[in-house]
Design a protein around this motif. Structure first.
Motif, PDB file in Angstrom:
ATOM      1  N   GLY A 264       0.801  -1.227   0.000  1.00  0.00           N
ATOM      2  CA  GLY A 264       0.000   0.000   0.000  1.00  0.00           C
ATOM      3  C   GLY A 264       0.831   1.273   0.000  1.00  0.00           C
ATOM      4  N   SER A 265       0.123   2.386  -0.005  1.00  0.00           N
ATOM      5  CA  SER A 265       0.769   3.697  -0.081  1.00  0.00           C
ATOM      6  C   SER A 265       1.706   3.942   1.093  1.00  0.00           C
ATOM      7  CB  SER A 265      -0.291   4.808  -0.111  1.00  0.00           C
ATOM      8  OG  SER A 265      -1.102   4.695  -1.255  1.00  0.00           O
ATOM      9  N   ARG A 268       4.983   2.155   0.602  1.00  0.00           N
ATOM     10  CA  ARG A 268       5.840   2.657  -0.482  1.00  0.00           C
ATOM     11  C   ARG A 268       6.316   4.091  -0.252  1.00  0.00           C
ATOM     12  NH1 ARG A 268       1.533   0.339  -3.394  1.00  0.00           N
ATOM     13  NH2 ARG A 268       0.746   2.445  -3.742  1.00  0.00           N
ATOM     14  N   GLU A 327       3.793   5.454  -8.019  1.00  0.00           N
ATOM     15  CA  GLU A 327       2.369   5.762  -7.913  1.00  0.00           C
ATOM     16  C   GLU A 327       2.267   7.231  -7.486  1.00  0.00           C
ATOM     17  OE1 GLU A 327      -0.313   3.993  -8.532  1.00  0.00           O
ATOM     18  OE2 GLU A 327       0.513   1.962  -8.747  1.00  0.00           O
ATOM     19  N   SER A 328       1.097   7.802  -7.646  1.00  0.00           N
ATOM     20  CA  SER A 328       0.892   9.174  -7.178  1.00  0.00           C
ATOM     21  C   SER A 328       0.833   9.152  -5.652  1.00  0.00           C
ATOM     22  CB  SER A 328      -0.431   9.686  -7.743  1.00  0.00           C
ATOM     23  OG  SER A 328      -0.663  11.002  -7.351  1.00  0.00           O
ATOM     24  N   PRO A 329       1.676   9.933  -4.977  1.00  0.00           N
ATOM     25  CA  PRO A 329       1.551   9.981  -3.507  1.00  0.00           C
ATOM     26  C   PRO A 329       0.158  10.497  -3.124  1.00  0.00           C
ATOM     27  CG  PRO A 329       3.594  11.037  -4.228  1.00  0.00           C
ATOM     28  CD  PRO A 329       2.776  10.796  -5.456  1.00  0.00           C
ATOM     29  N   TRP A 334       2.609  16.569  -1.458  1.00  0.00           N
ATOM     30  CA  TRP A 334       3.764  15.772  -1.882  1.00  0.00           C
ATOM     31  C   TRP A 334       4.739  16.569  -2.746  1.00  0.00           C
ATOM     32  CZ3 TRP A 334       5.730  14.593  -6.626  1.00  0.00           C
ATOM     33  CH2 TRP A 334       4.911  14.828  -7.744  1.00  0.00           C
TER      34      TRP A 334
ATOM     35  N   TYR B  73      -4.162   0.614  -6.092  1.00  0.00           N
ATOM     36  CA  TYR B  73      -2.804   0.812  -5.577  1.00  0.00           C
ATOM     37  C   TYR B  73      -2.709   0.685  -4.061  1.00  0.00           C
ATOM     38  CZ  TYR B  73      -4.370   5.617  -4.657  1.00  0.00           C
ATOM     39  OH  TYR B  73      -5.064   6.714  -4.205  1.00  0.00           O
ATOM     40  N   ASP B  74      -3.843   0.444  -3.400  1.00  0.00           N
ATOM     41  CA  ASP B  74      -3.844   0.263  -1.939  1.00  0.00           C
ATOM     42  C   ASP B  74      -5.169  -0.401  -1.603  1.00  0.00           C
ATOM     43  OD1 ASP B  74      -4.104   0.688   0.920  1.00  0.00           O
ATOM     44  OD2 ASP B  74      -2.607   2.281   0.758  1.00  0.00           O
ATOM     45  N   TYR B 387      -7.351  16.467  -7.599  1.00  0.00           N
ATOM     46  CA  TYR B 387      -6.490  17.463  -6.971  1.00  0.00           C
ATOM     47  C   TYR B 387      -5.689  18.210  -8.036  1.00  0.00           C
ATOM     48  CZ  TYR B 387      -7.590  14.519  -2.961  1.00  0.00           C
ATOM     49  OH  TYR B 387      -8.260  13.806  -2.002  1.00  0.00           O
ATOM     50  N   HIS B 396      -2.244  15.107  -8.426  1.00  0.00           N
ATOM     51  CA  HIS B 396      -2.422  13.742  -7.927  1.00  0.00           C
ATOM     52  C   HIS B 396      -3.191  12.982  -9.007  1.00  0.00           C
ATOM     53  CE1 HIS B 396      -1.622  16.111  -4.364  1.00  0.00           C
ATOM     54  NE2 HIS B 396      -1.452  15.027  -3.639  1.00  0.00           N
ATOM     55  N   PHE B 398      -4.434   9.975  -9.201  1.00  0.00           N
ATOM     56  CA  PHE B 398      -5.406   8.900  -8.938  1.00  0.00           C
ATOM     57  C   PHE B 398      -6.845   9.404  -9.079  1.00  0.00           C
ATOM     58  CE2 PHE B 398      -3.748  10.473  -4.797  1.00  0.00           C
ATOM     59  CZ  PHE B 398      -4.890  11.051  -4.284  1.00  0.00           C
ATOM     60  N   PRO B 402      -7.709   7.935  -0.259  1.00  0.00           N
ATOM     61  CA  PRO B 402      -8.254   7.809   1.099  1.00  0.00           C
ATOM     62  C   PRO B 402      -9.473   8.693   1.357  1.00  0.00           C
ATOM     63  CG  PRO B 402      -5.859   7.980   1.147  1.00  0.00           C
ATOM     64  CD  PRO B 402      -6.273   8.248  -0.267  1.00  0.00           C
TER      65      PRO B 402
END
Lengths: 440, 440
Positions: A264-265, A268, A327-329, A334, B73-74, B387, B396, B398, B402
């Motif tokens: 998961g995020s 990573r 991956e995109s944080p 970020w 991705y998570d 975002y 971002h 994605f 979250p």
């Protein structure tokens, strides 16, 4: 809406006609002597900014929410910042002749009085509050141990400054409590244990504990304490090294308790500034132990690899967070450039150069130095801005806020001034020759 | 570092050669018919994106951390998003003929099964977890009541879709518990009361509670429930109106319990998207009560004044946070453009126009619509990016994270499709004539 524009969007980078990494690459750089002069003047401006604007003469303690000109825009007293400011005043008093003044000592002791009266809970648990009203009444707690860490730092440095045993007692007792929470049982911090949780080793806890124990041992030079905390220091180093993954190419912020990557995020997550800060904590450990393999991993993995991974090749500056698999944080900030990772990087690269005399580290230092002095530093009003967007424009115009106080900037400047002075006096690099910046 | 560049920094705005507000001002705008077609296609793409990518066929529930192409991705299951997705599927099933399918009902019911089995604590407190492992084991709790609010919403809409009384019982019992926490005693949420705290009224709690009670009364149309929650609804409206300050020119996010301004950054905080969202919750209240003075304050203060204050005149898009006295906001993302405030603004402006037929509201809607469809919407892969930085570049990549799931975008599109359909059929504005955007 024009007013909002004027207040929030000035781009200092644009004003100075330098933009990020490219400008640094084309810059001739400054000599060691020039950098020493700039750092010394910056430290003086920074200390004056806080002495002049942050002292609450009525209620004690410090205002830390200060605008770019020093005006107070919020009187909440965040305890991390209260304790750090005490530590910083005492540190300056203890380490630099020009700050060994009655004013500096008084600022530290008075701040310490506010911290001892209001930050620690009165219930004997050694837990500290996270924020207070101006008058010192508690507002919030956190279910972590960091407010306690900064309390301990303040007490240790006050003991160094005054020799008063009451501060030593507070520091040692608090550190013992923190070691217990970190190594044995953290249930008293108030986080409920839930069945889905697996053991996670965060980089923050062992690195903070290593720093605290170094303060009580190396810095204070007390042999009885050095012996007492040797085991804890070894534990911290072992825990920190668990975060080195993928053949030494990366430091991950969160790993499993047995040092494996997590999914998961969170698993990573790379925090370049944090890894670089851990790097110079490890170099301080090496100064005490002469462990050459630890020096190698501190320099090559924690500092150099993190710098190369974290530096924005397009605009310059260190990213706040990255995902090791690109991956995109998920962190909102970020791609923002924050002040503190740049402080830590200046310290780490210059410490690395001081130890090894590897010219590449000095050229990287020169890159960060150029970025900092063309983006963060406010030579006119003092102190640094704290928050830039990816392109290097200032997004938050305050000098102090809920997370930015009198700590990272002056600690960095104090350490860099001391190291640059030594380098200039050693005369190993021609101190008047410009250091060519590099990002490599 | 080139890979990082490619992954993170594409600027969709630049690709499309439109930049922010200026482009909108120069745009001829779309007609109501065109907008209806675009919204309908967008809703279909969005629903398909989540149906195709988010269902965890092995463990139940939904993956919500999804990349721009839909890859997971998570696998953490954030419970706000689990419950919201159940609500959204059931809502689409209940409200639009083309989604009244067995597939949609099954998605809602299966998700509801996972939520009922894993989200609510098994200890009878009616508290819910905040996040779960993929298998549904608890990871984290929050000391707030929002996970509980979304649980209640999911149950209420599942009852509408199925008529199964077990869902109605869960919804009513949870709502009664939430009303108790919000109005009588929130000590069971786990926040320690500390002596420095004074009563703070946040906008979030009464606006959320107003929305929940509207779902059980207006939406479900049950007269017994309407009577039961009338007092709570009146309380919510009173609490929300306390946030109107400075002669009706601004909605502040935090005020004192008796409706006075609070000092400091929290007291000066403006969250334009939140105020605008509260505006359309109030307009729904007006639909039930025909209170014309409440309609006036909802339109002029909550919606129009917040839109004008919050819209970035330089780059377009709504700011996330502002300080009413033009201090620098302390939130890291204050100048970022997030998807959800734009969703709420589309709904609020179109609802305002539907009620009043004030052409200015429709022109403002057209401005936001143009910004959204040139910055957030991914027509190729479906769903919206969430975002953007101040300039409108995607930061971002994605589609789900979250805090972003299957909720704000489809709720907005569902409501806008329904309202646009009605307007087109009413033929009051020429449905084929472009609507000229304005920010005024």
């Amino acid at each position: 809406m024009e007013e909002v524009e004027e207040v929030y969007t000035g781009s200092r980078a644009a004003e100075m006609e330098v933009v990020g990494g490219e400008a640094c690459m084309g810059s001739p750089g400054h000599s060691l002597k020039e950098m020493l002069g700039m750092v010394r003047a910056d430290l003086d401006r920074t200390v004056n900014f806080w002495l002049r604007n942050s002292h609450d003469l009525q209620c004690g303690g410090f205002f830390t929410c200060l605008g770019e000109d020093g005006h107070m825009y919020d009187d909440t007293k965040y305890t991390w910042l209260q304790s750090r400011q005490v530590w910083m005043y005492a540190r300056l008093y203890n380490e630099l002749d020009r700050f060994r003044t009655a004013e500096m000592l008084e600022a530290a002791v008075n701040g310490g009085q506010f911290v001892m009266s209001h930050v620690k809970r009165p219930d004997g648990t050694w837990k500290c509050y996270f924020s207070l009203t101006r008058q010192g009444q508690p507002l919030r707690t956190q279910r972590t141990l960091f407010a306690e860490c900064f309390y301990m730092l303040a007490m240790a440095e006050l003991f160094r400054a005054t020799g008063d045993q009451k501060y030593r007692g507070e520091a040692v007792n608090m550190l013992n409590q923190i070691v217990h929470w970190a190594r044995q049982d953290d249930s008293a911090l108030g986080r409920e244990r839930l069945s889905g949780q697996t053991g996670v080793s965060t980089l923050a806890v062992p690195m903070m504990l290593l720093y605290l124990t170094q303060e009580l041992t190396t810095t204070m030079g007390d042999p009885s304490l050095t012996a007492q905390y040797e085991d804890a220091q070894q534990w911290c180093v072992t825990e920190i090294l668990k975060h080195v993954q993928r053949g030494g190419s990366v430091v991950l912020e969160n790993v499993s308790a047995d040092g494996q990557e997590l999914p998961g995020s969170a698993g990573r997550l790379v925090n370049p500034g944090h890894a670089i800060e851990a790097g110079w904590f490890l170099l301080r450990r090496v100064q005490a132990t002469q462990d050459s393999s630890l020096q190698q991993v501190a320099l090559s993995t924690f500092i150099t690899a993190s710098f190369r991974r974290g530096w924005d090749p397009q605009h310059g500056g260190l990213f706040s967070f990255l995902d090791v698999d690109d991956e995109s944080p998920v962190q909102l900030e970020w791609d923002m450039k924050l002040w503190w990772p740049h402080c830590e990087t200046l310290v780490a690269l210059l410490m690395g150069y001081s130890v090894t005399k590897d010219a590449q580290l000095l050229r990287q230092f020169s890159t960060v130095f150029d970025y900092v002095y063309s983006h963060f530093v406010d030579k006119k009003q003092g102190e640094w801005y704290g928050y830039l967007n990816r392109r290097g424009d200032i997004t938050h115009r305050f000098k102090g806020g809920p997370w930015k106080g009198f700590f990272h900037v002056p600690r960095c400047l104090l350490m860099c001034e001391t190291m640059l002075e030594k380098l200039v006096s050693e005369n190993t690099q021609q101190p008047s020759t410009p250091v060519t910046p590099t990002m490599e």
